[in-house]
Design a protein around this motif. Structure first.
Motif, short mmCIF file in Angstrom:
data_model
loop_
_atom_site.label_atom_id
_atom_site.label_comp_id
_atom_site.label_asym_id
_atom_site.label_seq_id
_atom_site.Cartn_x
_atom_site.Cartn_y
_atom_site.Cartn_z
N MET A 1 0.84 -1.20 0.00
CA MET A 1 0.00 0.00 0.00
C MET A 1 0.88 1.24 0.00
SD MET A 1 -3.20 0.89 0.06
CE MET A 1 -3.84 2.56 -0.02
N THR A 2 0.55 2.17 -0.86
CA THR A 2 1.31 3.41 -0.93
C THR A 2 1.11 4.23 0.35
OG1 THR A 2 0.76 3.38 -3.25
CG2 THR A 2 1.77 5.38 -2.43
N GLY A 6 3.17 9.56 -0.38
CA GLY A 6 3.17 9.45 -1.84
C GLY A 6 2.06 10.26 -2.46
N TYR A 7 0.85 10.14 -1.91
CA TYR A 7 -0.28 10.90 -2.44
C TYR A 7 -0.09 12.40 -2.21
CZ TYR A 7 -2.62 6.45 -2.89
OH TYR A 7 -2.94 5.19 -3.25
N MET B 1 5.61 2.14 -2.13
CA MET B 1 4.89 2.65 -3.31
C MET B 1 4.62 1.48 -4.26
SD MET B 1 5.96 5.83 -5.71
CE MET B 1 6.11 7.00 -4.37
N THR B 2 3.37 1.25 -4.57
CA THR B 2 3.01 0.11 -5.41
C THR B 2 3.13 0.48 -6.89
OG1 THR B 2 0.74 0.79 -5.26
CG2 THR B 2 1.46 -0.88 -3.70
N PHE B 5 0.21 2.59 -8.48
CA PHE B 5 0.24 4.00 -8.11
C PHE B 5 1.33 4.74 -8.87
CE2 PHE B 5 2.12 7.35 -5.47
CZ PHE B 5 1.05 8.21 -5.44
N ALA B 6 2.51 4.09 -9.02
CA ALA B 6 3.61 4.75 -9.73
C ALA B 6 3.23 5.03 -11.18
CB ALA B 6 4.86 3.86 -9.67
N THR B 42 -6.65 7.56 -9.40
CA THR B 42 -6.09 7.64 -8.03
C THR B 42 -7.20 7.58 -6.99
OG1 THR B 42 -4.55 9.16 -9.05
CG2 THR B 42 -4.38 8.89 -6.70
N GLN B 45 -8.27 4.10 -6.59
CA GLN B 45 -7.29 3.36 -5.83
C GLN B 45 -7.42 3.63 -4.33
OE1 GLN B 45 -3.26 4.32 -6.55
NE2 GLN B 45 -2.71 2.22 -7.05
#
Lengths: 103, 196
Positions: A1-2, A6-7, B1-2, B5-6, B42, B45
């Motif tokens: 999971m990010t 990151g967001y 970071m998956t 998402f990247a 996003t 997600q």
């Protein structure tokens, strides 16, 4: 999971890109697109904080984003109408040439 | 970071940069639509399905089309010969860098970024959102309805104003011309200019 960072970094980059476009471009339509991008970056922050919050069942972040999208739609409609009106008057959309409040 | 998402982040950033730097305005509008779609992905997600679909509906469906209409109505479709950047662009870049540095500094030094997401994904289905809109958030809902009505009426008035005012003035002038200037009917202007 990010992770949340990151967001937040993605949102900050989008905000910076939108701000750069709004401050440096000549065309008024691109300036408006940059403002839309900044609003979207703020919305992404709301959703990310909602997802990582301790009480996501309150739905505050999601509802704030829904209202924010409504306000952004109203802003886009009025802004584009203003640009069309300015274009009729000055025959240009270059914000460097539109420097008078009085036509 | 998956990896998903990247991929989405890189696509969104690239589309946003393209929208802000391309010379042709129609290309810019298409690039901003791609950036909006990346933002919607996003949201999906982050388990906010309703907001993601609203984003596609409102931004890709309505705002992008509105921008294309504005570009075509202002004849911005052709790329300009001169620079597309403003005269004072260096100040804009400096302000942007300062804002971005401040944001990154604040994110790095914040305590909330350490927070991990809960194991169970939060529920946010349409029923819950609708119930919240009708109970706790009913006043903002009414206000946003009023705002949208006022904004759309205002947009129509602003966009059509100058033409109708000009038409009224010319209409009044043509009505006033006939009684106020009877000499043009009695004495047609001669080529020698004797009347003047």
């Amino acid at each position: 999971m990010t992770p949340l960072a990151g967001y937040l970094i993605l949102s900050a980059m989008l905000f910076a890109i939108g701000l750069a476009g709004a401050l440096t471009r000549r065309n008024a339509i691109i300036v408006l697109i940059g403002i839309e991008l900044m609003l979207n970056a703020a919305n992404l922050n709301f959703i990310a904080f909602w997802r990582f919050s301790e009480h996501p069942e309150a739905l505050t972040g999601i509802l704030f984003v829904i209202f924010s999208i409504g306000v952004a739609a109203a802003e886009a409609a009025v802004g584009l109408a203003l640009i069309i009106s300015i274009y009729r008057h000055y025959k240009t959309t270059n914000v460097d040439e539109v420097n008078l409040l009085k036509g | 970071m998956t990896p998903p998402f990247a991929v989405i982040a890189v696509l969104t950033i690239a589309a946003a940069v393209a929208a802000m730097t391309l010379r042709n305005l129609v290309h810019s509008a298409l690039a901003i639509a791609v950036a909006f779609i990346g933002l919607a992905a996003t949201y999906l997600q982050l388990n906010a399905q309703f907001v993601g679909l609203t984003q596609i509906l409102v931004y890709v469906g309505a705002v992008a089309i509105l921008i294309v209409f504005a570009i075509l109505l202002t004849r911005g479709g052709e790329a300009p010969e001169k620079s597309v950047f403003s005269l004072s662009w260096i100040w804009g870049v400096l302000v942007t860098l300062a804002v971005f540095a401040t944001l990154v500094w604040a994110i790095k030094h914040s305590f909330v970024v350490e927070r991990e997401t809960s194991v169970t994904a939060p529920e946010a289905n349409v029923q819950q959102i609708g119930q919240a809109l009708m109970t706790r958030f009913v006043l903002p809902l009414e206000v946003i309805g009023l705002l949208l009505t006022a904004a759309l009426v205002g947009a129509v008035i602003i966009a059509m104003k100058e033409e109708s005012v000009k038409a009224k003035i010319e209409d009044g002038r043509s009505k006033m011309d006939e009684p106020a200037n009877p000499s043009s009917i009695l004495h047609p202007p001669s080529s020698r200019g004797g009347q003047r």
